[in-house]
Design a protein around this motif. Structure first.
Motif, mmCIF file in Angstrom:
data_model
loop_
_atom_site.group_PDB
_atom_site.id
_atom_site.type_symbol
_atom_site.label_atom_id
_atom_site.label_comp_id
_atom_site.label_asym_id
_atom_site.label_seq_id
_atom_site.Cartn_x
_atom_site.Cartn_y
_atom_site.Cartn_z
ATOM 1 N N ILE A 72 1.054 -1.182 -0.139
ATOM 2 C CA ILE A 72 -0.161 0.007 0.354
ATOM 3 C C ILE A 72 0.539 1.843 -0.198
ATOM 4 O O ILE A 72 0.652 1.954 -0.997
ATOM 5 N N CYS A 73 1.153 1.106 0.871
ATOM 6 C CA CYS A 73 2.671 2.461 1.203
ATOM 7 C C CYS A 73 3.790 2.675 0.192
ATOM 8 O O CYS A 73 3.396 4.063 -0.453
ATOM 9 N N ALA A 74 3.394 1.273 -0.633
ATOM 10 C CA ALA A 74 4.528 1.644 -2.372
ATOM 11 C C ALA A 74 4.215 1.868 -3.534
ATOM 12 O O ALA A 74 4.428 2.343 -4.471
ATOM 13 N N SER A 75 2.543 1.508 -3.377
ATOM 14 C CA SER A 75 1.589 1.825 -4.486
ATOM 15 C C SER A 75 1.981 3.563 -4.659
ATOM 16 O O SER A 75 1.319 4.408 -4.013
ATOM 17 N N HIS A 76 1.798 3.907 -6.410
ATOM 18 C CA HIS A 76 2.376 5.303 -6.573
ATOM 19 C C HIS A 76 0.756 5.813 -6.827
ATOM 20 O O HIS A 76 0.097 6.781 -6.973
ATOM 21 N N ARG A 77 -0.258 4.783 -7.182
ATOM 22 C CA ARG A 77 -1.512 4.859 -7.009
ATOM 23 C C ARG A 77 -2.537 5.455 -6.159
ATOM 24 O O ARG A 77 -3.306 5.615 -5.722
ATOM 25 N N ARG A 78 -1.664 5.415 -4.234
ATOM 26 C CA ARG A 78 -2.482 5.779 -3.470
ATOM 27 C C ARG A 78 -2.185 6.916 -3.330
ATOM 28 O O ARG A 78 -1.571 7.475 -3.531
ATOM 29 N N ASP A 79 -3.223 7.962 -2.722
ATOM 30 C CA ASP A 79 -3.346 9.160 -2.665
ATOM 31 C C ASP A 79 -2.508 9.783 -1.204
ATOM 32 O O ASP A 79 -2.407 8.874 0.050
ATOM 33 N N GLN A 80 -1.428 10.441 -1.343
ATOM 34 C CA GLN A 80 -0.246 10.616 -0.365
ATOM 35 C C GLN A 80 -0.477 11.377 0.620
ATOM 36 O O GLN A 80 0.711 11.800 1.727
ATOM 37 N N SER A 81 -1.249 11.954 0.137
ATOM 38 C CA SER A 81 -1.697 13.091 1.068
ATOM 39 C C SER A 81 -2.513 12.714 2.327
ATOM 40 O O SER A 81 -2.876 13.388 3.005
ATOM 41 N N LEU A 82 -3.232 11.929 2.149
ATOM 42 C CA LEU A 82 -3.942 11.060 3.338
ATOM 43 C C LEU A 82 -3.473 9.507 4.363
ATOM 44 O O LEU A 82 -3.264 8.699 3.697
ATOM 45 N N ILE A 83 -4.112 9.845 5.616
ATOM 46 C CA ILE A 83 -3.573 8.815 5.913
ATOM 47 C C ILE A 83 -4.438 8.640 7.291
ATOM 48 O O ILE A 83 -4.960 9.241 7.923
ATOM 49 N N CYS A 84 -5.262 7.120 6.750
ATOM 50 C CA CYS A 84 -5.966 6.922 7.598
ATOM 51 C C CYS A 84 -5.193 6.266 9.726
ATOM 52 O O CYS A 84 -4.717 4.668 9.088
ATOM 53 N N MET B 1 -11.741 -11.989 0.933
ATOM 54 C CA MET B 1 -10.670 -11.205 1.398
ATOM 55 C C MET B 1 -8.919 -10.811 0.567
ATOM 56 O O MET B 1 -8.707 -11.821 0.303
ATOM 57 N N GLN B 2 -8.762 -9.715 0.981
ATOM 58 C CA GLN B 2 -7.861 -9.084 0.339
ATOM 59 C C GLN B 2 -6.808 -9.070 1.633
ATOM 60 O O GLN B 2 -6.487 -8.267 2.219
ATOM 61 N N PHE B 3 -5.622 -10.309 1.171
ATOM 62 C CA PHE B 3 -4.250 -9.433 2.818
ATOM 63 C C PHE B 3 -2.880 -8.823 1.958
ATOM 64 O O PHE B 3 -3.021 -9.136 0.745
ATOM 65 N N SER B 4 -2.367 -8.245 2.428
ATOM 66 C CA SER B 4 -1.180 -7.164 2.071
ATOM 67 C C SER B 4 -0.255 -8.848 1.992
ATOM 68 O O SER B 4 1.154 -7.961 1.303
ATOM 69 N N SER B 5 -0.543 -9.615 2.316
ATOM 70 C CA SER B 5 0.876 -10.572 2.702
ATOM 71 C C SER B 5 0.644 -12.255 2.523
ATOM 72 O O SER B 5 -0.126 -12.474 2.991
ATOM 73 N N LYS B 6 1.073 -12.526 1.210
ATOM 74 C CA LYS B 6 0.891 -13.695 1.074
ATOM 75 C C LYS B 6 1.567 -14.674 1.732
ATOM 76 O O LYS B 6 1.003 -15.380 2.217
ATOM 77 N N LEU B 7 2.004 -14.377 3.490
ATOM 78 C CA LEU B 7 2.425 -15.481 4.101
ATOM 79 C C LEU B 7 1.233 -15.738 4.984
ATOM 80 O O LEU B 7 0.586 -16.299 5.490
ATOM 81 N N ILE B 8 0.513 -13.769 5.369
ATOM 82 C CA ILE B 8 -0.309 -14.349 5.822
ATOM 83 C C ILE B 8 -1.859 -15.281 5.356
ATOM 84 O O ILE B 8 -2.507 -15.948 5.705
ATOM 85 N N GLU B 9 -1.803 -14.342 3.881
ATOM 86 C CA GLU B 9 -3.356 -15.519 3.511
ATOM 87 C C GLU B 9 -2.537 -16.894 3.314
ATOM 88 O O GLU B 9 -3.852 -17.918 3.611
ATOM 89 N N LYS B 10 -1.742 -17.446 3.086
ATOM 90 C CA LYS B 10 -1.476 -18.994 3.931
ATOM 91 C C LYS B 10 -1.829 -19.552 4.152
ATOM 92 O O LYS B 10 -2.267 -20.711 4.823
ATOM 93 N N ALA B 11 -0.873 -19.115 5.799
ATOM 94 C CA ALA B 11 -1.418 -19.348 6.578
ATOM 95 C C ALA B 11 -3.021 -19.094 6.981
ATOM 96 O O ALA B 11 -3.773 -19.828 7.465
ATOM 97 N N VAL B 12 -3.316 -18.074 7.020
ATOM 98 C CA VAL B 12 -5.118 -18.455 7.096
ATOM 99 C C VAL B 12 -5.949 -19.277 6.455
ATOM 100 O O VAL B 12 -6.904 -20.270 6.413
ATOM 101 N N ASP B 13 -4.987 -19.508 5.234
ATOM 102 C CA ASP B 13 -6.004 -20.756 4.705
ATOM 103 C C ASP B 13 -5.809 -21.782 4.867
ATOM 104 O O ASP B 13 -7.350 -22.775 4.796
ATOM 105 N N GLU B 14 -4.398 -21.964 5.476
ATOM 106 C CA GLU B 14 -4.872 -23.676 5.970
ATOM 107 C C GLU B 14 -5.322 -23.562 7.404
ATOM 108 O O GLU B 14 -5.798 -24.588 7.674
ATOM 109 N N PHE B 15 -5.310 -22.871 8.423
ATOM 110 C CA PHE B 15 -5.833 -22.432 9.205
ATOM 111 C C PHE B 15 -7.973 -23.133 8.421
ATOM 112 O O PHE B 15 -8.644 -23.504 9.603
ATOM 113 N N SER B 16 -8.618 -22.595 8.382
ATOM 114 C CA SER B 16 -9.529 -21.780 7.573
ATOM 115 C C SER B 16 -9.584 -23.576 7.075
ATOM 116 O O SER B 16 -11.172 -23.902 6.777
#
Lengths: 205, 205
Positions: A72-84, B1-16
């Motif tokens: 998400i941080c690395a993406s250039h398509r995300r609005d860099q002026s907004l932090i949630c 569900m979209q995960f930001s990490s492949k490692l998380i995704e794999k672990a969640v898949d296996e647990f579920s």
């Protein structure tokens, strides 16, 4: 519970350390794994070990990531002026799944809770301040995405006071009646707030 | 569900893949493990791999065991003339926890269920017959400890017919009103049965 096997006992013990898993559930899971192919158990074990050993936290937003900087941080398509600002990774996932937000995140790693002994110094607050004041910073608005509990509100208040002198715009996600919720079952505080913070009703675009 | 990490995704898949664990629960478990010490994850993984690789089934009763013969079958303090027939290991544990039974077990590995495609040949029935007819056999009674469902009753009927010509006494665990249960809430069949199979009431010893 008495087990006829030390191996079962150990596996049940380990499973039941997980939240919401008691001895009986743990035993059910263990017996289920025994009925399945060996590969399933091996894959579960490897996925967990892999995860725990190789997982990283994004150096910018502290979200869970496979790399030093999350996608998400690395993406250039995300609005860099907004932090949630959110409490933990789960909240990032929840907001991402709405597909309604295109800015960045900052994961606090918890909320201020004197009862649990969590103070401001235990959270990634100074890192947030660094992010908004840094030389190349282009942050204009911080959205507080914390839960509307006493702890969440305290944290929001504390951090917004730190952000104010920096000239950063702050906002919180809207509190109101959930969509599909029935008005008569809403609590008074939420209903009252939803009237005070009513939004303009516009027809179409 | 979209995960930001492949490692998380794999672990969640296996647990579920585990019964009763959905994606959300799996994610909760994964994030919990990430908050704990690495050793907890390692120990869980190792316990599961160990279990799956090294577990054995007792060659006599098919109960789960660390050795070729389980500690119940191997014990000289158990009554060798009594075999309790159960569906799976969980039932052995349940009965053992009552401390009311001192005989041996025989784990069928399921019950006859045409809907699920489980026939008599899929269960450890011939092994039971071998146990009661073997040369050194001293079995006098087989107790049917199966659930009082249609499948359980069918299985009990099928096996008892096989045992009858061998001159083995058969019995089933009592069906009746659970202790602490309210009479008015009991179903008619159970209540009816509990009157027909009433037991003599004796004061003291």
């Amino acid at each position: 519970m008495q087990f006829s096997s030390k191996l079962i006992e150990k596996a049940v013990d380990e499973f039941s350390k997980l939240p919401g898993v008691g001895k009986k559930t743990a035993l059910r899971l263990v017996l289920h794994l025994l009925k399945q192919d060996t590969s399933q158990t091996i894959e579960l074990s490897e996925a967990l070990t892999d995860l725990r050993k190789n997982i990283k936290y994004c150096k910018k937003c502290f979200n869970i990531s496979d790399d030093d900087i999350c996608n998400i941080c690395a993406s250039h398509r995300r609005d860099q002026s907004l932090i949630c600002l959110v409490e933990d990774t789960r909240d990032v996932l929840a907001i991402e799944n709405t597909s309604q937000y295109n800015g960045l995140y900052h994961v606090l790693g918890g909320i201020i809770s004197p009862i649990e002994g969590i103070g401001p110094d235990d959270l990634n607050i100074s890192e947030l301040l660094d992010r908004v004041t840094g030389e190349s910073a282009e942050v204009k608005e911080v959205i507080f995405g914390l839960s509307p509990t006493m702890e969440g509100d305290t944290t929001t208040f504390y951090i917004s006071k730190k952000l104010k002198p920096l000239g950063i715009k702050t906002s919180t996600i809207a509190r109101g009646i959930p969509i599909g919720g029935e008005l008569e079952y809403a609590d008074e505080i939420t209903l009252g707030r939803s009237i005070v913070t009513r939004t303009a009703y516009e027809i179409g675009e």
